[in-house]
Scaffold this active site. Sequence first.
Site, PDB file in Angstrom:
ATOM      1  NE  ARG A 216      -3.712  -2.249   1.137  1.00  0.00           N
ATOM      2  CZ  ARG A 216      -4.732  -2.654   2.029  1.00  0.00           C
ATOM      3  NH1 ARG A 216      -5.097  -1.705   2.959  1.00  0.00           N
ATOM      4  NH2 ARG A 216      -5.129  -3.829   2.247  1.00  0.00           N
ATOM      5  CD  GLU A 218      -1.638   2.859   3.892  1.00  0.00           C
ATOM      6  OE1 GLU A 218      -2.291   3.941   4.118  1.00  0.00           O
ATOM      7  OE2 GLU A 218      -1.912   1.612   3.946  1.00  0.00           O
ATOM      8  NE  ARG A 224      -4.115   3.350  12.647  1.00  0.00           N
ATOM      9  CZ  ARG A 224      -5.320   2.983  13.085  1.00  0.00           C
ATOM     10  NH1 ARG A 224      -5.356   2.185  14.101  1.00  0.00           N
ATOM     11  NH2 ARG A 224      -6.220   3.462  12.238  1.00  0.00           N
ATOM     12  CG  HIS A 225      -0.982   3.107   8.020  1.00  0.00           C
ATOM     13  ND1 HIS A 225      -1.751   4.106   8.863  1.00  0.00           N
ATOM     14  CD2 HIS A 225      -2.065   2.509   7.447  1.00  0.00           C
ATOM     15  CE1 HIS A 225      -3.019   3.937   9.056  1.00  0.00           C
ATOM     16  NE2 HIS A 225      -3.455   3.005   7.933  1.00  0.00           N
ATOM     17  CD  GLU A 365      -9.044  -1.531  10.270  1.00  0.00           C
ATOM     18  OE1 GLU A 365      -9.238  -0.672  10.244  1.00  0.00           O
ATOM     19  OE2 GLU A 365      -8.442  -2.480   9.355  1.00  0.00           O
ATOM     20  CB  SER A 368     -10.819  -4.854   7.881  1.00  0.00           C
ATOM     21  OG  SER A 368     -12.129  -4.216   7.544  1.00  0.00           O
ATOM     22  NE  ARG A 416      -2.529  -1.386  11.033  1.00  0.00           N
ATOM     23  CZ  ARG A 416      -3.400  -0.877  10.822  1.00  0.00           C
ATOM     24  NH1 ARG A 416      -4.576  -0.997  10.967  1.00  0.00           N
ATOM     25  NH2 ARG A 416      -3.158   0.193   9.768  1.00  0.00           N
TER      26      ARG A 416
HETATM   27  P1  ATP Z   1      -6.706   1.344   8.069  1.00  0.00           P
HETATM   28  O1  ATP Z   1      -8.004   1.980   8.088  1.00  0.00           O
HETATM   29  O2  ATP Z   1      -6.134   1.280   9.787  1.00  0.00           O
HETATM   30  O3  ATP Z   1      -5.592   2.119   7.288  1.00  0.00           O
HETATM   31  P2  ATP Z   1      -7.270  -0.436   6.113  1.00  0.00           P
HETATM   32  O4  ATP Z   1      -9.029  -0.336   6.443  1.00  0.00           O
HETATM   33  O5  ATP Z   1      -6.885   0.365   4.868  1.00  0.00           O
HETATM   34  O6  ATP Z   1      -6.589   0.109   7.485  1.00  0.00           O
HETATM   35  P3  ATP Z   1      -7.600  -3.048   5.288  1.00  0.00           P
HETATM   36  O7  ATP Z   1      -7.848  -2.899   3.700  1.00  0.00           O
HETATM   37  O8  ATP Z   1      -8.949  -3.188   6.016  1.00  0.00           O
HETATM   38  O9  ATP Z   1      -7.168  -1.808   6.259  1.00  0.00           O
HETATM   39  O10 ATP Z   1      -6.714  -4.153   5.626  1.00  0.00           O
HETATM   40  C1  ATP Z   1      -7.092  -5.152   6.529  1.00  0.00           C
HETATM   41  C2  ATP Z   1      -5.831  -5.222   7.799  1.00  0.00           C
HETATM   42  O11 ATP Z   1      -4.590  -5.153   7.096  1.00  0.00           O
HETATM   43  C3  ATP Z   1      -6.206  -3.988   8.715  1.00  0.00           C
HETATM   44  O12 ATP Z   1      -7.019  -4.362   9.693  1.00  0.00           O
HETATM   45  C4  ATP Z   1      -4.700  -4.014   9.293  1.00  0.00           C
HETATM   46  O13 ATP Z   1      -4.303  -5.045  10.036  1.00  0.00           O
HETATM   47  C5  ATP Z   1      -3.710  -4.601   7.836  1.00  0.00           C
HETATM   48  N1  ATP Z   1      -3.326  -3.292   7.313  1.00  0.00           N
HETATM   49  C6  ATP Z   1      -3.704  -2.554   6.259  1.00  0.00           C
HETATM   50  N2  ATP Z   1      -3.180  -1.558   5.769  1.00  0.00           N
HETATM   51  C7  ATP Z   1      -1.845  -1.657   6.377  1.00  0.00           C
HETATM   52  C8  ATP Z   1      -0.752  -1.018   6.325  1.00  0.00           C
HETATM   53  N3  ATP Z   1      -0.350   0.207   5.513  1.00  0.00           N
HETATM   54  N4  ATP Z   1       0.423  -1.422   7.401  1.00  0.00           N
HETATM   55  C9  ATP Z   1       0.112  -2.390   8.196  1.00  0.00           C
HETATM   56  N5  ATP Z   1      -1.025  -2.855   8.174  1.00  0.00           N
HETATM   57  C10 ATP Z   1      -1.925  -2.576   7.327  1.00  0.00           C
END
Ligand code: ATP
Length: 442
Positions: A216, A218, A224-225, A365, A368, A416
């Site tokens: 991602r 980000e 946490r990302h 979180e 999801s 996470r």
């Molecule tokens: P957030 O809202 O915290 O950015 P997200 O809704 O984008 O997360 P999902 O696409 O639902 O995340 O991804 C499922 C799981 O993957 C998340 O609950 C998290 O544990 C993990 N995750 C997602 N993006 C990341 C990231 N950039 N770094 C670390 N873990 C991630």
Amino acid sequence: MPSWQQITYSDQINADLTGSVVTIGGWVQETRNLGGISFIQLRDRKGIIQVTVLKKKDPALFKDITAIQRESVIVVKGVVKESKEAKKGFEVLPDEFEILNAAESPLPLGVIDKVGADLDTRLNNRFMDLRKESVRAIFRVRAVTLEGIREYLSDEGFLEVSTPKIVAAGAEGGATLFPIKYFDKSAYLAQSPQLYKQNLMASGVDRVFEIAPAYRAEASDTVRHIAEFTSLDVELAFIESSDDVMNVAEGIVHASLKHILKKAGEELELLGVDLPVPEPPYPRVTYEEAIDMLHSNDMSIEHGDDLGTEGEKLLGDIMLRERESELYFITQFPTSLKRGTFYAKRDDRNPELTGYFDLDYRGQEIVSGGQREHRYDVLVSQMRENDMNLQSFEFYLKAFRFGMPPHGGFGFGIERYVQKMLNLSNIREAVLYPRDRARLIP
Ligand code: ATP
């Protein structure tokens, strides 16, 4: 140079070996030279063993061995002796030694320094950082976590699969896609195996999981990302509702926490972590209830807003205080919040709501997911609503026209999870070589 089979680890040295000749090998952690006698603390993956050198026994060996730079790698052959002064109760009196690789000085990062280096310096010198037992312990806990997860899912009849990480279309929206050049085409690094794991639900293999990197781009720099994380993805068919999916997520957490307690007790102790294993079922609060709880705790947040980092944190405090729970589900996310963008199944009676859930751990979180839309016509209309180009998703859509059972699943961020269970302040602590906006090397 002896081979590794001939090397005795520090934890194998015991009273039975007293008087025997052993070969030990590792890193010179510390040398204390008192003139006529010198003590070397030699570190291997199991711990420390003391090498005691007497000048009068062999002045040449004494001179050479005491001159070795800290953190050099050596092997030592010598006799085991019991010693009250040595930390482990034993010492080795060397007859010979060999420097396999001398360390330069100064070191880029201290291994036993009391003053902690900042995270950037540590990550820039990760090989050296990992020489600290407490840092290695994090990665042993991570490995045991994955072991527990695999064991549980395989016992529950899930097949472990691998899907492509070079893909033609993204599943989680364009903003976080990493474009790459793929021969003469453009492609992306996979944000998640979403489309593939759903595709597999039409294959007859009706329970799958994958543990693999997800990418991602980000935009924000948070604790946490990261740009490359390990995603545990699970998908199962013939479900009735998102509840069936939540049960699996809960089962994984419970089984893996139990496994960690059983297999990584020493590491937890070293890290000073007391790890409670809450018994399922974990509390489930709806998104609406969560917003109300935040409201009544003075947070200004509207129905329809994302909980955000602050909201998740505050909810974590409330759930701990009022429900004594560190793990809880937030359920029934509104469609407008785009959990599961186009593929989430909406509530048949109220399309403003999905059955989508998050599983939060200590105010963050970690999972999801929910039930997916498996009816072709409804899926197509949801994709149109999201302005998606149906043609580029044809491989995905096709599977919904030839026998697709109702199904659901989730994405579960491994780092996470480890971050929260070990109370690490930054997710990067749980990644060997993290990737983010600023970090591409090492
Ligand atoms: P957030 O809202 O915290 O950015 P997200 O809704 O984008 O997360 P999902 O696409 O639902 O995340 O991804 C499922 C799981 O993957 C998340 O609950 C998290 O544990 C993990 N995750 C997602 N993006 C990341 C990231 N950039 N770094 C670390 N873990 C991630």
